[in-house]
Write an enzyme that holds these catalytic residues in place. Sequence first.
Site, short mmCIF file in Angstrom:
data_model
loop_
_atom_site.label_atom_id
_atom_site.label_comp_id
_atom_site.label_asym_id
_atom_site.label_seq_id
_atom_site.Cartn_x
_atom_site.Cartn_y
_atom_site.Cartn_z
N ASP A 1 5.16 -4.25 -0.79
CA ASP A 1 3.96 -3.42 -0.58
C ASP A 1 2.89 -4.31 0.09
OD1 ASP A 1 2.19 -1.14 -0.81
OD2 ASP A 1 1.18 -2.19 -2.44
N SER A 2 1.84 -3.66 0.55
CA SER A 2 0.74 -4.41 1.15
C SER A 2 -0.07 -5.17 0.09
CB SER A 2 -0.19 -3.46 1.90
OG SER A 2 -0.67 -2.48 0.99
N HIS B 1 -0.70 2.66 -4.44
CA HIS B 1 -1.85 2.16 -5.21
C HIS B 1 -2.42 3.25 -6.13
CE1 HIS B 1 -1.94 -1.19 -2.38
NE2 HIS B 1 -2.90 -1.76 -3.07
N CYS C 1 0.32 7.22 -1.94
CA CYS C 1 0.04 5.80 -1.70
C CYS C 1 0.36 5.13 -3.03
CB CYS C 1 -1.43 5.59 -1.33
SG CYS C 1 -1.92 3.85 -1.33
N GLU D 1 -7.20 -2.36 -6.16
CA GLU D 1 -7.05 -3.83 -6.07
C GLU D 1 -8.13 -4.52 -6.90
OE1 GLU D 1 -4.89 -5.92 -4.05
OE2 GLU D 1 -3.67 -4.21 -3.47
N CYS E 1 5.81 1.15 -0.43
CA CYS E 1 4.54 1.38 0.26
C CYS E 1 4.74 2.62 1.13
CB CYS E 1 4.23 0.16 1.12
SG CYS E 1 2.82 0.36 2.22
N1 DGL Z 1 0.16 0.99 -1.16
C1 DGL Z 1 0.27 1.36 0.19
C2 DGL Z 1 0.78 2.75 0.41
O1 DGL Z 1 1.55 3.21 -0.41
C3 DGL Z 1 -0.71 0.91 1.20
C4 DGL Z 1 -2.14 0.76 0.90
C5 DGL Z 1 -2.80 0.09 2.06
O2 DGL Z 1 -2.42 -1.07 2.31
O3 DGL Z 1 -3.63 0.69 2.74
O4 DGL Z 1 0.47 3.41 1.37
#
Ligand code: DGL
Length: 274
Positions: free
Chosen positions: A14-15, A190, A188, A156, A77
């Site tokens: 993931d990012s 996150h 997402c 985050e 991600c």
């Molecule tokens: N967690 C990521 C996603 O599922 C990316 C969040 C990001 O880096 O903008 O899209």
Amino acid sequence: MNFMNRSNPIGFFDSGIGGLTVVKEAMRLLPNENIVYFGDTARVPYGSKSNSTVIEYTMQAARFLMKKNIKMLVVACNTASSVALDELRKEINVPVIGVIEPGAKMALDETKNGRIGVIGTYATINNKAYSSQLKKLNGKIKVFEKACPLFVPLAEEGWLDHKATHLIAREYLEEFKEHEIDTLILGCTHYPILTETISKVVGKKVKLINSGLPASYILKNYLEGRGIRSQSVQIGYHEFYVSDVPAKFKNIAERFLGRKIDNLNKIDLEDLIK
Ligand code: DGL
């Protein structure tokens, strides 16, 4: 696929911290699997970057994880899943799974009124990753989409139940009430970290879809179907790599996973790029 040892780890990418929402489900379902996680915390967010940049970063992350001898790659991600799966499958010689299709299928299983909301990054929403998948699977479904980019830094930062998060969630999500959705895809990885706040705003009756769960079932089926499921009777080892160590990463990650992270390593961006 090359010769594959069943005890080789599964790679997750993931990012940033968001992919842990997928890892958490996978750990629960596949406790004896070894896991290597990479979060590109130096370059998060991906969601506001162009498709070509996201593809480039994702390929670098996948090459890094391949050096760890992974037997499978989970793109935990949505942003990367929405643009980079084809490239990855061309270059990476282990099976690759993303989170979009599993999340879309689960939402279709859950909805009663056929009205589904999708929230995600700009990239995921602008690429219509979920709406095209949902409509491919069911042409009659009504989809309402909205990019909620500020949720990523809030997750985050660990502001899970903060008044600022609540305010921003109201600003983003209020409109879903008018759409009368009964299911909301957290598009997402996150966002499941902010589940409580999101649920308070859209109402407890709206079913929230966290792709981590269906993606983990697909992962399990895949491992079993290919005969590469770990045979170990021990709990697997879990290694975590990040491209930067933000002060709160360990703390938030441990709180979220409900377990200690002993093996957190920083890798240099330069090594990732070359
Ligand atoms: N967690 C990521 C996603 O599922 C990316 C969040 C990001 O880096 O903008 O899209």
